[in-house]
Write an enzyme that holds these catalytic residues in place. Structure first.
Site, mmCIF file in Angstrom:
data_model
loop_
_atom_site.group_PDB
_atom_site.id
_atom_site.type_symbol
_atom_site.label_atom_id
_atom_site.label_comp_id
_atom_site.label_asym_id
_atom_site.label_seq_id
_atom_site.Cartn_x
_atom_site.Cartn_y
_atom_site.Cartn_z
ATOM 1 C CG ASP A 1 2.042 -3.060 -1.112
ATOM 2 O OD1 ASP A 1 2.622 -2.168 -1.754
ATOM 3 O OD2 ASP A 1 0.832 -3.291 -1.234
ATOM 4 C CG ASP B 1 3.802 0.954 -4.545
ATOM 5 O OD1 ASP B 1 4.037 0.344 -3.487
ATOM 6 O OD2 ASP B 1 2.944 0.588 -5.361
#
Ligand code: NAG
Ligand code: NAG
Ligand code: NAG
Ligand code: NAG
Ligand code: NAG
Ligand code: NAG
Length: 439
Positions: A102, A316
């Site tokens: 992440d 992201d």
């Protein structure tokens, strides 16, 4: 598209291999992924991705009033079906963990015994009693002070002054536990061990999505607690193979230049922008979007990062499909509809996605999609923005982009077969088309 029975889960399992051929030791993490279900369930994969991307994009408060709370709100809320899960090991001797990669959050955590409030995982829970190098971190330690929501553990169950944390993600995912340090091992044969890494032992955890393969999250954000920050690497990269395939992907730390040499002409580089309100995110300057030959009439201010920290564009790995603010999304959809020249499927049947029905076994023309960043152009290959599938003999083409909040988010679906380099030393992001299975 009503036949949405299968949950299609694409996971990347990552046996790490360390290559030490260059002066700066490159840590190479190989990421493999596989479908949880044998076939793709029509539009289900895309719909699930869209739901998570939307949920994640809703993490930002519209008003600055809630800004103090949202400082810990992380983008990784959207644990999409297209998760990239890194295999590592923690402790001495090493215990395996599988963590969702992440780039939108900082804390690395894994579920730990006694695990009073954990989700099910296929690997055994981490048992700190079995690690000779494990240590609790006190609340006055620097890593504890880097977290926004902590308190000092002072119960009979905890060592005195232990750092207790709560880490929230925007979509209601959360981990609560104790901050510790221990040795992290990258590589299946344990060839690279890094002592004293701060990480969370999650005791009460909830993920928006888990198929039980993962045990926590690996924070690759920009804050001091993230793995790249703790490892003090100058850069890291990821190269994601096709979401719908099963070839291994790669994550690398301190990647040598020569891996970029091959596609040098095609390398695009854009500055990474800092947003003081959400310092963990990698912001880019998006300037415009073209669909076919049409430059969408979006004022640049629509993409701008505002003084109150809202707006802007982040890249992201924890989000699957790209989201744009509603007004931008509508312009994009209309430009596609105009140029596709195919009937649009009513959006009440597609979960709000933009889909077209096409003649059977056809490969219709799709207008090009280009994202214009500061100094860089992301010319997306067809498979990075449309999702094509058949359902009961009908052929559908959907736009793998959805409507989100005021912030734009470039998701991992758009980054397939692209080698993306985060140059932390120079605050730049580079990307180049690549065969990620051959890196
Ligand atoms: C989760 O996904 C992985 C990878 O596709 C698969 O091997 C595993 O069986 C799935 N686990 C569950 C519990 O469905
Ligand atoms: C976890 O697994 C156990 C045993 O297989 C099962 O009884 C329980 O319902 C599962 N919990 C969740 C939240 O899936
Ligand atoms: C954790 O490890 C300790 C030390 O090896 C052991 O005594 C204990 O039974 C383990 N706990 C569980 C739940 O496996
Ligand atoms: C916990 O730590 C505090 C501050 O160091 C100390 O005053 C207190 O006596 C300690 N309590 C126990 C039970 O050790
Ligand atoms: C990545 O960082 C390492 C060490 O800091 C450096 O030697 C290397 O040139 C960098 N690679 C790229 C592609 O910028
Ligand atoms: C979608 O809306 C149309 C009218 O716009 C309606 O006829 C149709 O029944 C709706 N379909 C579903 C699945 O709700």
């Amino acid at each position: 598209m009503q036949k949405l029975a299968l949950l299609v889960v694409v996971l990347l399992a990552v046996p790490l291999a360390i290559s030490r051929g260059t002066a700066a030791a490159t840590v190479r993490m190989q990421v493999t992924h596989a479908d949880a279900a044998s076939g793709l369930g029509g539009g289900e994969l895309l719909q699930r991705m869209a739901r998570r991307s939307k949920a994640r994009s809703a993490r930002f408060p519209a008003s600055p009033m809630s800004a103090p709370v949202s400082a810990t709100v992380s983008s990784s809320g959207a644990f999409s079906p297209a998760e990239y899960t890194v295999h590592m090991a923690v402790g001495t001797p090493p215990q395996p963990v599988r963590l969702i990669l992440d780039t939108g959050s900082d804390l690395t955590w894994t579920q730990c015994l006694p695990c009073p409030g954990c989700f099910n995982q296929t690997l055994p829970y981490f048992n700190s009693s079995r690690s000779s190098t494990f240590a609790f971190l006190p609340c006055d330690s620097t890593p504890c002070q880097h977290l926004d929501f902590t308190s000092c553990g002072n119960s009979k169950y905890l060592p005195n002054q232990t750092c207790v944390y709560i880490y929230n993600y925007g979509d209601t995912s959360v981990s609560t536990g104790l901050l510790n340090k221990d040795t992290f091992t990258f590589g299946v044969s344990g060839r690279s061990s890094l002592p004293g890494m701060a990480f969370g032992c999650g005791l009460f955890n909830r993920l928006f999505f888990t198929n039980q393969t993962n045990t926590g999250v690996a924070g690759f954000g920009r804050g001091p607690l993230s793995l790249p920050s703790q490892l003090r690497v100058g850069n890291f990269s990821h190269c994601f193979t096709a979401v719908t395939g099963s070839k291994p992907s790669t994550v690398m730390l301190d990647l040598p230049d020569h891996l970029y040499r091959k596609g040098r002409d095609a390398v695009h580089t854009t500055p990474l922008v800092q947003n003081p309100v959400y310092p963990s995110f990698y912001y880019l300057s998006l300037k415009g979007i073209t669909v076919g030959s049409t430059m969408l009439p979006v004022p640049e201010s629509e993409f701008a990062l505002r003084n109150d920290g809202t707006g802007g564009t982040v890249i992201d790995s924890g989000t699957s499909i790209t989201t744009f603010p509603p007004r931008v999304y509508r312009l994009l959809r209309d430009a596609f509809a105009e140029q596709m020249k195919l009937p649009m499927v009513p959006s009440n049947m597609t979960g709000g996605l933009t889909c077209f029905s096409a003649p059977r076994r056809s490969k219709p023309h799709v207008p090009k999609l280009v994202l214009h960043f500061e100094d860089a152009k992301m010319d997306l290959p067809r498979n990075n923005y449309v999702y094509e599938f058949e359902d009961e003999g009908d052929n559908f083409i959907c736009l793998a982009i959805t409507e989100g909040d005021e912030m734009s988010t470039i998701g991992n679906y758009q980054q397939q077969n692209m080698h993306v380099l985060y140059d932390l030393q120079h605050n730049k992001l580079s990307f180049v088309p690549a065969h990620c299975d051959k890196l």
